[in-house]
Design an enzyme around this catalytic site. Sequence first.
Site, PDB file in Angstrom:
ATOM      1  CE  LYS A   1      -3.690   2.324   2.564  1.00 44.23           C
ATOM      2  NZ  LYS A   1      -4.534   2.294   3.778  1.00 44.23           N
TER       3      LYS A   1
ATOM      4  CE  LYS B   1      -6.463   2.026  -0.683  1.00 47.12           C
ATOM      5  NZ  LYS B   1      -7.155   2.026   0.620  1.00 47.12           N
TER       6      LYS B   1
END
Length: 336
Positions: free
Chosen positions: A205, A259
């Site tokens: 992320k 992400k």
Amino acid sequence: MSITIPNLGSFPRTRLRRPRRDDWSRRLLAENTLTAADLIWPVFVIEGRSARQAVDSLPGVDRLSIDLLVEAAKEAFDLGIPAIALFPCVDPALKTPDAAEAANPDNLVCRTVQALKKALPDMGVICDVALDPFNSDGHDGLVRDGQILNDESVEVLCRQALVQAQAGCDVVAPSDMMDGRVAALRDTLDANDLDRVQICSYAAKYASAYYGPFRDALGSGGALKGDKKTYQMNPANSDEALREVALDIEEGADMIMVKPGLPYLDIIHRVKTTFGVPTLAYQVSGEYAMLKGAIDRGWLKGDLAIEETLMAFKRAGADAVLTYFAVEMAKMLKAR
């Protein structure tokens, strides 16, 4: 009967356009396919009854009260979408520096999970494990003297995941990026007879500029002090993502999340080809808002642009995609 003998040196024998000529052939030879079963729908839940709030920075996305969310989830499930990812919009009065509401077994998330599993026992429910919805500082972990605490945050994350799992969720998805949290979560779940609950780790992320509309929807952006660069990844780094993924797999993650999505297709591909584990991608709020804005203005043809974008994730190696376009895409696929 005359036979024409061509000049064999005047044209190519291999013509790659030949199998593209007919629709049946294009479909037959497609290397990747996109179905509703590849989609996970991120949803925002609020308190109240029959309550719906539009998210200005996410056109077409609403915050829904539990009763409306259950009805929306039924529609999604009937369209073939196998799972939803749940994000709570918590009353600001309940946000505290210790994020205590995250571990309340009667909090908004737990009540929503219970309602969803009662109405739709066969639909997967994924719960976010992070403190930003509950933390008055807007961070994914606890903050002391301007520093995001790692080990103390993990303890709270374990209590948060435990009440979510006890409420009936199928997957806990730590998006906080604290070190060691996957192992701690796995140990906590197993010790409490919740070994059936899966862990989907947001292993890669990034500290991205594409999260703004999500923070608006959640109500955490205004409270955020500083940035998240000390725990989310540097967008310049690729090898580091593989180290993060390797650690989380070793610690017991069942699935891996990358992400954001489109700006990180190379990371998705490297993760999938290196580890061969179930790999998910998140088409985040900023990606959605940009694409939706261009579609609404008529600059892009919506159905084609959405499908092409989601197909890119599949081509990169993603097994499933979290996208706010999930229901819209599933409807388009069903209409064919």
